[in-house]
Design an enzyme around this catalytic site. Structure first.
Site, PDB file in Angstrom:
ATOM      1  CG  HIS A 291      -3.396   3.315   1.142  1.00 59.70           C
ATOM      2  ND1 HIS A 291      -3.676   2.878  -0.134  1.00 59.70           N
ATOM      3  CD2 HIS A 291      -3.566   2.249   1.956  1.00 59.70           C
ATOM      4  CE1 HIS A 291      -3.982   1.604  -0.092  1.00 59.70           C
ATOM      5  NE2 HIS A 291      -3.932   1.196   1.167  1.00 59.70           N
TER       6      HIS A 291
ATOM      7  CB  CYS B 223      -0.947  -0.006   1.190  1.00 61.33           C
ATOM      8  SG  CYS B 223      -2.181  -1.292   1.002  1.00 61.33           S
TER       9      CYS B 223
ATOM     10  CG  ASN C  31      -6.598  -1.085  -0.307  1.00 56.45           C
ATOM     11  OD1 ASN C  31      -5.783  -0.611  -1.101  1.00 56.45           O
ATOM     12  ND2 ASN C  31      -6.255  -1.524   0.889  1.00 56.45           N
TER      13      ASN C  31
HETATM   14  N1  ACO Z   1     -19.236  -9.192   5.238  1.00 56.30           N
HETATM   15  C1  ACO Z   1     -19.941  -9.455   6.353  1.00 56.30           C
HETATM   16  N2  ACO Z   1     -19.357  -9.733   7.544  1.00 56.30           N
HETATM   17  C2  ACO Z   1     -18.009  -9.741   7.591  1.00 56.30           C
HETATM   18  C3  ACO Z   1     -17.227  -9.477   6.444  1.00 56.30           C
HETATM   19  C4  ACO Z   1     -17.898  -9.193   5.235  1.00 56.30           C
HETATM   20  N3  ACO Z   1     -17.241  -8.899   4.105  1.00 56.30           N
HETATM   21  N4  ACO Z   1     -15.915  -9.551   6.798  1.00 56.30           N
HETATM   22  C5  ACO Z   1     -15.881  -9.848   8.100  1.00 56.30           C
HETATM   23  N5  ACO Z   1     -17.139  -9.965   8.577  1.00 56.30           N
HETATM   24  C6  ACO Z   1     -17.553 -10.264   9.959  1.00 56.30           C
HETATM   25  C7  ACO Z   1     -16.508 -11.026  10.713  1.00 56.30           C
HETATM   26  O1  ACO Z   1     -16.618 -12.407  10.474  1.00 56.30           O
HETATM   27  C8  ACO Z   1     -16.813 -10.649  12.151  1.00 56.30           C
HETATM   28  O2  ACO Z   1     -17.892 -11.439  12.586  1.00 56.30           O
HETATM   29  P1  ACO Z   1     -17.970 -11.947  14.104  1.00 56.30           P
HETATM   30  O3  ACO Z   1     -18.026 -10.708  14.928  1.00 56.30           O
HETATM   31  O4  ACO Z   1     -19.228 -12.753  14.111  1.00 56.30           O
HETATM   32  O5  ACO Z   1     -16.724 -12.730  14.306  1.00 56.30           O
HETATM   33  C9  ACO Z   1     -17.322  -9.209  12.059  1.00 56.30           C
HETATM   34  O6  ACO Z   1     -17.708  -9.037  10.674  1.00 56.30           O
HETATM   35  C10 ACO Z   1     -16.279  -8.191  12.458  1.00 56.30           C
HETATM   36  O7  ACO Z   1     -15.028  -8.519  11.796  1.00 56.30           O
HETATM   37  P2  ACO Z   1     -13.758  -7.652  11.965  1.00 56.30           P
HETATM   38  O8  ACO Z   1     -12.679  -8.224  11.094  1.00 56.30           O
HETATM   39  O9  ACO Z   1     -13.474  -7.435  13.404  1.00 56.30           O
HETATM   40  O10 ACO Z   1     -14.299  -6.289  11.335  1.00 56.30           O
HETATM   41  P3  ACO Z   1     -13.687  -4.843  11.322  1.00 56.30           P
HETATM   42  O11 ACO Z   1     -14.684  -3.895  11.814  1.00 56.30           O
HETATM   43  O12 ACO Z   1     -12.311  -4.795  11.884  1.00 56.30           O
HETATM   44  O13 ACO Z   1     -13.568  -4.585   9.745  1.00 56.30           O
HETATM   45  C11 ACO Z   1     -11.856  -4.528   8.090  1.00 56.30           C
HETATM   46  C12 ACO Z   1     -12.730  -5.397   8.963  1.00 56.30           C
HETATM   47  C13 ACO Z   1     -12.757  -3.718   7.172  1.00 56.30           C
HETATM   48  C14 ACO Z   1     -10.953  -5.424   7.287  1.00 56.30           C
HETATM   49  C15 ACO Z   1     -11.035  -3.567   8.958  1.00 56.30           C
HETATM   50  O14 ACO Z   1     -10.449  -4.285  10.007  1.00 56.30           O
HETATM   51  C16 ACO Z   1      -9.958  -2.842   8.211  1.00 56.30           C
HETATM   52  O15 ACO Z   1     -10.212  -2.033   7.339  1.00 56.30           O
HETATM   53  N6  ACO Z   1      -8.679  -3.064   8.572  1.00 56.30           N
HETATM   54  C17 ACO Z   1      -7.558  -2.358   7.974  1.00 56.30           C
HETATM   55  C18 ACO Z   1      -7.307  -2.785   6.585  1.00 56.30           C
HETATM   56  C19 ACO Z   1      -6.087  -2.065   6.056  1.00 56.30           C
HETATM   57  O16 ACO Z   1      -5.851  -0.905   6.345  1.00 56.30           O
HETATM   58  N7  ACO Z   1      -5.269  -2.756   5.341  1.00 56.30           N
HETATM   59  C20 ACO Z   1      -4.026  -2.134   4.949  1.00 56.30           C
HETATM   60  C21 ACO Z   1      -3.942  -1.966   3.561  1.00 56.30           C
HETATM   61  S1  ACO Z   1      -3.972  -3.471   2.690  1.00 56.30           S
HETATM   62  C22 ACO Z   1      -2.350  -3.802   2.135  1.00 56.30           C
HETATM   63  O17 ACO Z   1      -1.393  -3.250   2.585  1.00 56.30           O
HETATM   64  C23 ACO Z   1      -2.221  -4.878   1.136  1.00 56.30           C
END
Ligand code: ACO
Length: 351
Positions: free
Chosen positions: A278, A116, A308
């Site tokens: 980003h 990223c 993303n």
């Molecule tokens: N649809 C529906 N439900 C989902 C989905 C989906 N697509 N994905 C996860 N869930 C569920 C999970 O199973 C979990 O359910 P549970 O509570 O029953 O266990 C619940 O939603 C919450 O999951 P979390 O992973 O805790 O959700 P969070 O609010 O953290 O959101 C996300 C996830 C969007 C990935 C977030 O954590 C995020 O944006 N993280 C940072 C990502 C990032 O910045 N990446 C860096 C760049 S990427 C790179 O460098 C290649």
């Protein structure tokens, strides 16, 4: 004469035609539009043509526009830096494929693997070559074809719904104008969390793709080396992400690296005309905006439409902002990124 700064002389973007909405993804996995929009801000993303488009072909389309807008032809480019995590080949990199596609001379071509923050790293590398006078017209590209390697089952939904395909490119040139160009770049890494956002295979860490009897391994070891069906069943060929852990680190490092850039130039957040963060998650960008006390007009987001796009995300947003008249001569613009590695980076520039 004083050392020049680098300016962005031309910028271009390319996104594939196919729009994939959140609703569309519900065909493959247990997810829904509300969850995706609420957690990430994403409404839709683009997917490249499965066979006719690659990371390089998209990068080339963006590059052609950037080169033309700089008033140049591909023959004028004297160095290529290409940032991607989804290259056409494991090796060679995409840089040489661009050199070939655009019929360029035997110029240098470098690939950057910083996910990223790849584009900001690539820009920083190019900036050093311009400042030293080594090169005069550097093509810097960020491009990704994520759609080829995502887990579209419910197991992979936390990663798959986030990513999209696209490309953007800039041409960097020297400038001697006092109030123009890249003021500074700031690069960081912390490898202690390398495995919490990673694609492990293919890789030399433990596994081996090609089963071959080799003299210095015994039968049992060879058995361990294959990318086995069990490993594939276990999703070990797909990206892995501990989303919440990445989120927590991102909201600390984004403001830090932006403030570092401002402080290095004796400036403050209020001086910023535009922050291009980003596009990882709209919630991260909104948190950063709030933390720095920036207005909506000071931050540009387009994750809603592209998801993303990793190495393409920063230049794609910069290009779109520029095309929409939101980046004007003399504006103070900060580019900032954080991602896998972890690596994070910023660049402060006067347009
Ligand atoms: N649809 C529906 N439900 C989902 C989905 C989906 N697509 N994905 C996860 N869930 C569920 C999970 O199973 C979990 O359910 P549970 O509570 O029953 O266990 C619940 O939603 C919450 O999951 P979390 O992973 O805790 O959700 P969070 O609010 O953290 O959101 C996300 C996830 C969007 C990935 C977030 O954590 C995020 O944006 N993280 C940072 C990502 C990032 O910045 N990446 C860096 C760049 S990427 C790179 O460098 C290649």
């Amino acid at each position: 004469m004083a050392m020049p700064r680098s300016k962005i002389a031309g910028i271009g973007k390319y996104v594939p035609q196919q729009v994939v909405t959140n609703q569309h993804l519900t065909q493959y996995m247990d997810t829904n539009d509300d969850w995706i929009q609420e957690r990430t801000g994403i409404k839709e993303r683009r997917y490249a043509h499965r066979t006719e488009e690659t990371t390089t072909t998209m990068g080339v389309e963006a590059a052609k526009i950037a080169i033309e807008r700089a008033g140049l032809t591909p023959a004028d480019i004297d160095f290529i830096v290409f940032a991607t995590l989804s290259p056409d080949y494991y090796f060679p990199g995409c840089g040489v494929l661009v050199q070939r596609a655009l019929n360029m001379g035997e110029i240098g071509a470098l690939d950057v693997r910083n996910q990223c923050s790849g584009f900001v790293y690539a820009l920083s590398v190019a900036d050093q070559f311009i400042k030293t006078g080594m090169y005069k017209n550097i093509l810097v590209i960020g491009a990704e074809k994520h759609s080829f390697g995502l887990d579209f089952s419910t197991r992979g939904r936390n990663v798959s719904v986030i990513f999209g395909d696209g490309a953007a490119a800039v041409v960097l040139q020297p400038t001697h104008q006092a109030n123009q160009g890249i003021l500074s770049t700031h690069l960081h890494s912390d490898g202690h969390s390398a495995e919490i956002l990673a694609m492990y295979n293919p890789g030399t860490h433990a596994n081996h793709w090609v089963p071959q009897p080799v003299a210095h391994f015994d039968e049992a070891e060879i058995g361990q080396m294959f990318m086995s069906h069990a490993m594939i069943d276990d999703a070990q060929n797909f990206p892995y992400m501990d989303g919440p852990a990445v989120f927590k680190k991102a909201v600390v490092k984004f403001p830090e690296v932006i403030m570092e850039a401002l402080a290095a130039n004796g400036l403050q957040a209020s001086n910023l005309n535009l922050l291009i963060p980003h596009q990882a998650n709209l919630r991260i960008a909104q948190y950063v905006q709030q933390k720095l006390g920036l207005t909506d007009a000071q931050v540009y987001n387009n994750i809603q439409h592209y998801g993303n796009t990793t190495a393409a995300s920063v230049p794609l947003a910069l290009c779109e902002a520029w095309e929409n008249g939101k980046v004007n001569p003399g504006d103070l613009v900060c580019l900032a990124a954080f991602g896998s590695g972890f690596t994070w980076a910023s660049a402060l520039l006067r347009w």
